[in-house]
Design a protein around this motif. Structure first.
Motif: not given
Length: 292
Positions: A86-88, A238, A94, A92, A97
């Motif tokens: 999910w961080s990339t 993701d 951001h 999203m 998290d």
């Protein structure tokens, strides 16, 4: 030259009788499916039917690595050293998290902790349930009529073909054979990417559809298989999965040749892929009368 001929030969063996079937520079197979869907012989990013190809998060049209995507140690692009999570993920918020931060392709699914609901619990998302062409990696990388398959098209492939677990040039996967002609495709067990790991390569395959999961905006449908099991599943968007493109032949009736009132049959001449096709009572024939 010998190596080139070997590669060409292995590709033909792996994909069946497809050598004359092309759409915008990419080969396809006609499996005689009810919908008329044609399936590509290779994954996006692959150069042979048994090659793994690349891995994509759902709705993304570029990889998170610049090289070595089907190895345990890929070269990650700047900002993607965390791999696939999910961080990339592209779509999203951001400040979140996890899955609650998805900013595109959301519907009123009742998951009020997601950013597609406001603080009072009102749905404020976009209500998109299928990928836009701009977010479809098959559209963006192959062009022409190519798209990622819908869940329905993947279901049709599961239900209307025979699946045989086998290997091609040492690569495990499924031979997916038509029940109405001799054609088939090969889907390699390319595994999938999650964080920086490459999981189950050689043992399982996970292939994205372009359809959002019907019960939650955080997931999308995909084809899932391993030896002895072929199913559909839904996974977090993701994850990095394989993509096998499809396209639909546009059928344009040009003339009604005859109508048999007694049998309520309509005979239609049409053009498909530049060839004349006769459709009689729901079945297709070429001009010589051979059933297609």
């Amino acid at each position: 030259m010998k190596k080139i001929l070997t590669l060409l030969s292995s590709a033909f063996i792996a994909a069946g009788a497809w050598a004359q079937n092309m759409e915008n520079g990419h080969e396809y197979v006609d499996l005689g499916l009810t919908s008329g869907t044609k399936w590509a012989t290779c994954n996006v990013g692959a150069d042979a039917p048994e090659s793994y190809g690349d891995y994509y998060a759902w709705g993304e049209v570029t990889t998170h690595y610049s090289a070595g995507g089907n190895t345990d140690s890929p070269t990650w692009k700047d900002g993607y050293s965390a791999g696939y999570n999910w961080s990339t993920y592209k779509y999203m918020d951001h400040s979140k998290d996890s899955w609650e931060g998805c900013t595109k392709y959301t519907f009123a699914d009742g998951q009020t902790s997601g950013v597609w609901y406001d603080s009072e619990g009102n749905f404020i998302g976009d209500n998109k349930r299928e990928l836009d062409d701009a977010d479809d990696v098959a559209v963006q990388t192959w062009g022409g009529a190519w798209k990622m398959p819908t869940k329905g098209q993947q279901d049709e492939l599961r239900n209307e073909c025979d699946w045989e677990w086998t290997s091609i040039n040492g690569v495990n996967g499924y031979k997916v054979k038509s029940r109405v002609n001799d054609n088939f495709i090969f889907l390699p067990a390319a595994g999938y990417r999650w964080f920086t790991d490459l999981g189950y390569a050689g043992d399982a395959g996970r292939y994205w559809s372009r359809s959002l999961y019907t019960d939650g905006s955080d997931s999308a449908y995909g084809l899932l298989f391993r030896s002895g099991v072929v199913s559909y599943n839904y996974n977090n968007r993701d994850n990095g999965f394989s993509v096998r493109p499809v396209f639909m032949v546009e059928s344009t009736p040009t003339a009604i040749e005859s109508i048999n009132a007694d049998k309520a049959q309509k005979v239609i001449k049409t053009i498909e892929n530049g060839k004349v096709v006769i459709i009689r009572n729901g079945e297709k024939f070429d001009l010589s009368g051979r059933k297609l």
